[in-house]
Design an enzyme around this catalytic site. Structure first.
Site, mmCIF file in Angstrom:
data_model
loop_
_atom_site.group_PDB
_atom_site.id
_atom_site.type_symbol
_atom_site.label_atom_id
_atom_site.label_comp_id
_atom_site.label_asym_id
_atom_site.label_seq_id
_atom_site.Cartn_x
_atom_site.Cartn_y
_atom_site.Cartn_z
ATOM 1 N N ARG A 109 0.847 -1.204 0.000
ATOM 2 C CA ARG A 109 0.000 0.000 0.000
ATOM 3 C C ARG A 109 0.878 1.248 0.000
ATOM 4 N NH1 ARG A 109 -0.673 1.542 5.670
ATOM 5 N NH2 ARG A 109 -0.071 -0.211 6.993
ATOM 6 N N GLU A 205 -14.083 -18.978 2.636
ATOM 7 C CA GLU A 205 -14.242 -18.395 3.983
ATOM 8 C C GLU A 205 -15.701 -18.232 4.374
ATOM 9 O OE1 GLU A 205 -11.425 -15.002 5.495
ATOM 10 O OE2 GLU A 205 -11.412 -15.053 3.307
HETATM 11 P P1 IMP Z 1 -2.087 -6.166 5.561
HETATM 12 O O1 IMP Z 1 -2.216 -6.905 4.275
HETATM 13 O O2 IMP Z 1 -0.758 -6.332 6.226
HETATM 14 O O3 IMP Z 1 -2.444 -4.712 5.396
HETATM 15 O O4 IMP Z 1 -3.135 -6.821 6.580
HETATM 16 C C1 IMP Z 1 -4.493 -6.470 6.600
HETATM 17 C C2 IMP Z 1 -5.274 -7.024 5.411
HETATM 18 O O5 IMP Z 1 -5.290 -8.459 5.479
HETATM 19 C C3 IMP Z 1 -6.756 -6.644 5.441
HETATM 20 O O6 IMP Z 1 -6.984 -5.440 4.780
HETATM 21 C C4 IMP Z 1 -7.436 -7.791 4.716
HETATM 22 O O7 IMP Z 1 -7.460 -7.558 3.335
HETATM 23 C C5 IMP Z 1 -6.512 -8.961 4.965
HETATM 24 N N1 IMP Z 1 -7.087 -9.890 5.955
HETATM 25 C C6 IMP Z 1 -6.853 -9.953 7.272
HETATM 26 N N2 IMP Z 1 -7.581 -10.951 7.834
HETATM 27 C C7 IMP Z 1 -8.264 -11.522 6.832
HETATM 28 C C8 IMP Z 1 -9.198 -12.607 6.779
HETATM 29 O O8 IMP Z 1 -9.553 -13.270 7.769
HETATM 30 N N3 IMP Z 1 -9.711 -12.884 5.546
HETATM 31 C C9 IMP Z 1 -9.363 -12.212 4.419
HETATM 32 N N4 IMP Z 1 -8.498 -11.195 4.444
HETATM 33 C C10 IMP Z 1 -7.948 -10.866 5.631
#
Ligand code: IMP
Ligand code: ZN
Length: 347
Positions: A109, A205
């Site tokens: 991001r 899921e």
């Molecule tokens: P990041 O990718 O390090 O920013 O972690 C947060 C992102 O992981 C969130 O915006 C979601 O898109 C994804 N995420 C976290 N937990 C889940 C889940 O249980 N299912 C699907 N996506 C998840």
């Protein structure tokens, strides 16, 4: 016959964590520290204190869970300094819980002060500089968000290829399962595979993301592992079993976010164990669900009456499914062997 499983035993197990989202692994306390710092520089900031916004009594579901990232935590952790602070805390937390091998995943991001490239480079530098690398090795997986357009998905894969030699081992598909058209990611995953990156996918899921068409399309991406695998029809289950795919099961997440009905004892953990696929216990978002990996081992031991040997077998299965190379596998196999030899006999 060996002694009962307790918290100390679970903590000492040589655990492998294969499904942890970086942003979801930041504790409310760490976010609170970042919030305090930000607030002192800008008293007019209106973001709620994370200790309140993510308090233990909060109930999460698919409607409240995903906006927590996009509308809240990303606002707090938007600068290189806050990324460095939070990833260092996340690495420390996993290491202190007895994790010996970590595959952290994150969605690239950008913000006004960093590009996606800066974001990934910053994380990789923190992993390189982590002072306990000899105790816990860490690799990175880059996530494609289901809401991405195909060009964004390809950008994720290109970043993964660009930084492959610095410890990026795979590509993931994540995000709100009620959103997006996953068929548009075919080319991106094809390219990832072509460049030797491994693939893991959030899979079945919720009912809305579990149609036969969607699951068949996801399997056509030739994944190496699948996450969650909640609503899997028998036909697809047979395919997963035949391919012996590694299954990342996130028990507390599934219970707390109500992806399953009931509690830990109602989880599909046992039904997958019976298939012979490697089953890997994972935390998903320990910062939100407040259950460490050692606690996940303890919870399944209690719910399914597992012994110390059973938990060591689980550690073994996790090693089988890592995306790291054979040197990593050898190191981890030796640690699991040591744990087996040292498990306490009943006294
Ligand atoms: P990041 O990718 O390090 O920013 O972690 C947060 C992102 O992981 C969130 O915006 C979601 O898109 C994804 N995420 C976290 N937990 C889940 C889940 O249980 N299912 C699907 N996506 C998840
Ligand atoms: Zn996940």
């Amino acid at each position: 016959m060996t002694a009962r499983v307790d918290a100390a035993f679970a903590k000492n197990l040589p655990k492998v964590e294969l499904h942890a989202h970086l942003t979801g692994s930041i504790t409310p306390q760490c976010l609170h520290e970042i919030w305090t710092q930000k607030k002192s520089g800008d008293p007019s900031m209106t973001l709620q204190d994370p200790l309140e916004a993510m308090s233990k009594d909060k109930v999460w579901d698919i409607m409240t869970f995903f906006p927590l990232f996009s509308k809240y935590i990303y606002e707090l952790c938007s600068t290189p300094a806050s990324i460095v602070y939070s990833i260092n805390a996340v690495l420390r937390d996993f290491k202190e819980d007895g994790v010996v091998y970590l595959e952290l995943r994150t969605t690239p991001r950008s913000s006004s002060s960093m590009s996606k490239d800066d974001y990934i480079a910053t994380i990789l530098s923190c992993i390189d500089d982590f002072p306990h690398r000899n105790v816990m090795t860490t690799y990175l997986i880059l996530s494609i968000d289901r809401r991405n357009i195909p060009e964004e998905a390809m950008e994720v894969v290109d970043l993964a290829i660009q930084y492959q030699s610095r410890g990026i081992v795979g590509v993931d598909l994540c995000g709100d399962p009620s959103k997006g058209d996953i068929s548009t990611f075919k080319e991106a995953f094809h390219k990832a595979k072509l460049y030797g990156l491994k693939i893991t996918l959030h899979f079945a899921e919720v009912p809305a993301s579990s149609s036969l068409l969607e699951l068949k399309t996801l399997l056509s991406f030739r994944p190496d592992r699948l996450g969650h695998v909640v609503h899997v029809p028998d036909k697809i289950k047979a395919q997963i079993k035949a391919s012996k795919l590694g299954l990342e099961l996130c028990v507390s997440c599934n219970v707390q976010a109500r992806l399953i009905e009931g509690g830990v004892a109602d989880h599909h953990f046992m039904s997958w164990i019976k298939t012979g696929c490697p089953v890997i216990l994972c935390t998903d978002d320990v910062g939100i669900f407040d259950s460490t990996l050692s606690n996940e081992y303890l919870l399944v031991a209690q719910a399914f009456n597992l012994s110390r040997d059973d938990l060591i077998d689980l550690c073994d299965q996790a090693v089988e499914a890592i995306f790291g190379d054979r040197h990593e596998k050898q190191r981890l196999c030796a640690l699991v062997k040591e744990a087996r030899e040292n498990r306490m006999p009943i006294d």
